[in-house]
Design an enzyme around this catalytic site. Structure first.
Site, short mmCIF file in Angstrom:
data_model
loop_
_atom_site.label_atom_id
_atom_site.label_comp_id
_atom_site.label_asym_id
_atom_site.label_seq_id
_atom_site.Cartn_x
_atom_site.Cartn_y
_atom_site.Cartn_z
N GLU A 42 7.53 -5.41 -0.35
CA GLU A 42 8.24 -3.23 -1.13
C GLU A 42 9.67 -3.59 -0.79
OE1 GLU A 42 4.10 -1.74 1.00
OE2 GLU A 42 5.54 -1.55 1.87
N GLU B 293 -2.49 -2.11 -2.50
CA GLU B 293 -2.53 -1.15 -1.48
C GLU B 293 -3.38 -0.02 -1.57
OE1 GLU B 293 0.00 -1.38 1.39
OE2 GLU B 293 1.00 -3.22 1.73
#
Length: 818
Positions: free
Chosen positions: A186, A265
């Site tokens: 990320e 996710e």
């Protein structure tokens, strides 16, 4: 996943596929095309589940993996936790909970694939996001940018992990089960923009560094939409694939039509912070999100997390993340299946797998069925046909017509038709039972003689000053994260005129967080804390000064001038310190005393249910069993108006504030103690209490299923997914049924509620409706009493004649297990 995520927008990720040189004969084991991953030449639809190995114990791993597999998963995903492994530069630890190879092999032996997210930065509500604190003190280091010291240590650790996996033949290219690996996490967006050109250069360096590892499997770099495309490695061109992290990813599209649609996710719940209520995500909504993703062309979906586990010791990130990382996941913190979420998703997975070939090899078409109703249809050359019927209206149920048949679609739901005719699953129709889990108290079983011992911390400086400085210091930079605690001390004198002035002095504290205990002349005068959304705080404490010398000591805390506590210095929590002369035996331990260490010999709780320790009677501190760090305890009470609702409506987009429970209650009362940490006898419990509490009221509790419930309507799909054959020409219909099951070793001892008709409510609050068949209780008791499991069909003749023609019948049952 980062704790700081606030907008919950889809977070893109990068996938780099390494096309190996021809000399590597396993090069084609894992590849991809526009539709999916291709493993051994076959397109694969992958249902993956996150289980973080250090958040449980090795003795739990086989069962957790088995529960995931039984739940329909074919892949396990885990981060690799850098600061848990490289405890000092070049010094590695891979024992006990951090035995990564053992975990990967357990997954492999179970016949499951594995996604290895090396990072090394992982976020994950983990301490420092997984980056070792020692790296902060390497001269010239700047984290996660084009910085040579950081890149050198990051490459060294990554290479160490890759070589470890290669040595054990664990990559798919070697015949192992690791199909994907990850570098960074990320990073794109804010961080890369913050660092500018240096951030962009770092991202490209990380990609090429990963490719140079020659693992033979794809590499993931999350949140990296501007990653180099193509990446050149060994003169080989590597396209980049972006993927999605969010509560919903059906609307996500990769940035090229040549790339597959991956969801790395899917958050089936949310984390919790001390002092806040408990978030829950309804299983209907999780199933809706997953069905919509596959409906819209998705092919890899990973639950973050499927089992959250426990932040043992001081591993919690933050700020203020609880020791429990339960996450409202399908498998709870203690390793028990969470019903109905686990079972509802299992039925979803089975239904989707029935459609796999047609989804991955067929052509797709779209059909509008209404203003907010639609169908996505897949057909293949062999005659296969799959349809997803969706009602994305968050309020209104609808009846739609598809291929000359009518289908009931509840609001915010998807029906799956593996043959374009029969509904095998609807996301809003939960047929699984609900299991009510309780913490059953057990006495602490204090061993005799001299069961209790104590050690009292001295307030302020307990030994030689670590240093003296006029002013305050940064907590973490000072302690180097070796402890939660840091003492500040000072003294001052008050002349006699103060006593003549009737006004009281005030101690003003302005802190950047996380918490502080204030002591004046060795007495605790107050405590103050931040919270999960704002770690800084201010506090004004009225104080009574005495004439002459006054001593003020502030104990700064992280959820930590003297660094640490005296008890920590002497390692009083370790098993080899049980006989340390500093422990003072007590027939009865003191109560409500701050800065007190307690030691007590306890017996192992009976049975084999998971165990938690109830710390409601204590204030705040840490606990250990036989030297194993249970973690930080803090039964901090949430506000009575902290966004809780009496019921949770699954309909409509989910956010963490939507469905909350536990307002006005301790955020975390029980703390998981793995059974493998207990010895048959001679167990030592050590507790350090900061504020004061009553240790005699500490108890162990067994986590057990106490009752089961079910709420099933006659229009729910009731097809047997195990035996259903979509090639049949008959309508695959069967009578709806309620199925109840108690845990192994327990039977249904009583039926507390049963009603066939139109009952309402939830498990603990079912109510009869205007339609109720009076024989309901007797029918259910006949089928279920004194059995471990039972099935009751809504068409059972025992219910008698239909008393309410035209009413859709529902059977609601609540039964106790013992």
């Amino acid at each position: 996943m980062a704790a700081a995520a606030a907008s919950f927008a889809a977070l893109p990720c990068l996938l780099l596929l390494l096309l190996l040189l021809p000399s590597l004969d396993a090069a084609s084991n894992v590849t991809y095309d526009h539709r999916s991953l291709i493993i051994d030449g076959r397109r694969r639809l992958v249902i993956s589940t996150s289980i973080h190995y250090p958040r449980s114990v090795p003795e739990m791993w086989p069962k957790l993996v088995a529960e995931a597999k039984d739940g329909g998963a074919d892949c396990i995903e885990t981060y690799v936790f850098w600061n848990g492994h490289e405890i000092a530069p070049g010094q590695y630890y891979f024992e006990d909970r951090f035995d990564l190879v053992r975990f990967v092999k357990i997954v492999k032996d179970a016949g499951l694939l594995l996604i290895l997210r090396i990072g090394p930065f992982v976020a994950a509500e983990w301490n420092f996001g997984g980056v070792p604190v020692w790296l902060h003190y390497v001269p010239g280091t700047v984290f996660r940018t084009n910085n040579e010291p950081f890149k050198s240590h990051m490459q060294s650790f990554t290479t160490y992990i890759v070589n470890m996996m290669k040595k054990e033949q664990l990559f798919a290219s070697q015949g192992g089960n690791i199909i994907l690996a990850q570098i960074e996490n990320e990073y794109g967006g804010y961080l890369e923009e913050f660092y500018g050109a240096a951030g962009k250069a770092y991202a490209m360096w990380a990609a090429n560094m990963a490719l140079a590892q020659n693992t033979g499997v794809p590499w993931i770099m999350c949140q990296q939409t501007d990653a180099p495309d193509p990446v050149v490695s060994f003169i080989i061109r590597c396209p980049a694939i972006n993927t999605c992290n969010s509560f919903y990813c059906d609307g996500f599209q990769p940035n090229s039509p040549t790339k597959p649609k991956f969801w790395t996710e899917n958050w089936p719940g949310w984390f919790q912070t001390f002092g806040e209520s408990n978030p829950h995500r309804p299983p209907e909504d999780v199933a809706f999100a997953v069905a919509r993703f596959f409906e819209k062309g998705g092919s890899v979906q990973n639950y973050y997390v499927y089992h959250g586990g426990t932040n043992f010791g001081r591993t919690t990130g933050g700020p203020f993340i609880t020791t429990s990382y339960d996450y409202d996941a399908p498998i709870d913190e203690y390793g028990l299946r969470r019903f109905p979420k686990w079972a509802h998703l299992r039925e979803l997975h089975k239904s989707i797998k029935l459609c796999e070939h047609t989804l991955l090899y067929g052509n797709t078409s779209f059909l509008s069925l209404g203003p907010k109703q639609e169908a996505d249809i897949y057909t293949d050359q062999s005659g296969g046909c799959v349809a997803f019927l969706a009602n994305i209206d968050s309020d209104k149920d609808k009846v739609v017509t598809f291929r000359n048949r009518q289908y009931d679609l509840p609001a915010w739901s998807v029906s799956i038709l593996p043959d374009c005719k029969n509904v095998v699953f609807n996301t809003a129709k939960v047929q699984s039972q609900t299991s009510m889990v309780t913490m059953v108290p057990e006495s602490l079983q204090v061993s005799k003689p001299d069961p209790w011992s104590i050690f009292r911390e001295r307030t302020g400086i307990w030994g030689k000053n670590d240093f003296i400085q006029n002013g305050f210091v940064d907590h973490i930079n000072t302690t180097k994260d070796s402890t939660d605690y840091l003492w500040y001390t000072t003294s001052f004198s008050v002349d006699g005129s103060y006593s003549l002035n009737r006004s009281h002095a005030v101690l003003n504290i302005d802190s950047k967080g996380h918490g502080v205990h204030a002591f004046l002349n060795n007495e605790l005068i107050g405590s103050a804390y931040g919270n999960g959304s704002k770690s800084s705080f201010t506090e004004a404490l009225p104080i009574n000064l005495r004439t002459g010398k006054n001593e003020l000591a502030l104990l700064s805390m992280t959820v930590g001038l003297q660094i640490g506590l005296e008890g920590e210095y002497y390692s009083l929590f370790k098993p080899d310190q049980r006989s340390n002369k500093r422990w003072i035996p007590q027939s009865e331990p003191p109560k409500n005393q701050p800065l007190t260490w307690y030691k007590v010999n306890v017996d192992v709780p009976q049975g084999d249910d998971p165990v938690g320790i109830d710390m409601q009677s204590m204030g705040k501190g840490m606990a250990w069993l036989n030297g194993n760090a249970i973690g930080r305890y803090w039964p901090r009470t949430s506000s009575t108006d902290d966004r809780c609702t009496p019921s949770c409506n699954y309909r409509g987009a989910f956010i963490p504030d939507k469905c909350r429970t536990g307002c006005g209650q301790p955020t975390q009362r029980w703390y998981h103690v793995p059974r493998s940490w207990f010895h048959p006898s001679g167990n030592t419990l050590v507790v350090f209490e900061e504020k004061g509490g009553d240790p005699t009221k500490i108890t162990f509790s067994r986590r057990a299923v106490s009752s089961v419930c079910s709420f099933v309507s006659e229009h729910y799909p009731s097809i047997d997914l195990e035996s259903w054959d979509k090639s049949t020409t008959n309508d695959a219909t069967a009578a709806a049924k309620v199925q109840l099951s108690c845990p192994k070793g327990k039977n249904i001892s009583s039926v507390k509620f049963a009603s066939l008709g139109n009952p309402s409510g939830t498990c603990r609050s079912y109510q009869k409706g205007s339609c109720h068949h009076p024989n309901s209780l007797s029918v259910v008791e006949k089928a279920c009493l004194n059995t471990n499991s039972c099935t009751v069909y809504l068409s059972d003749v025992g219910f008698g004649k239909d008393l309410c023609p035209g009413v859709t019948k529902t059977l609601a049952v609540k039964a106790d297990c013992s």
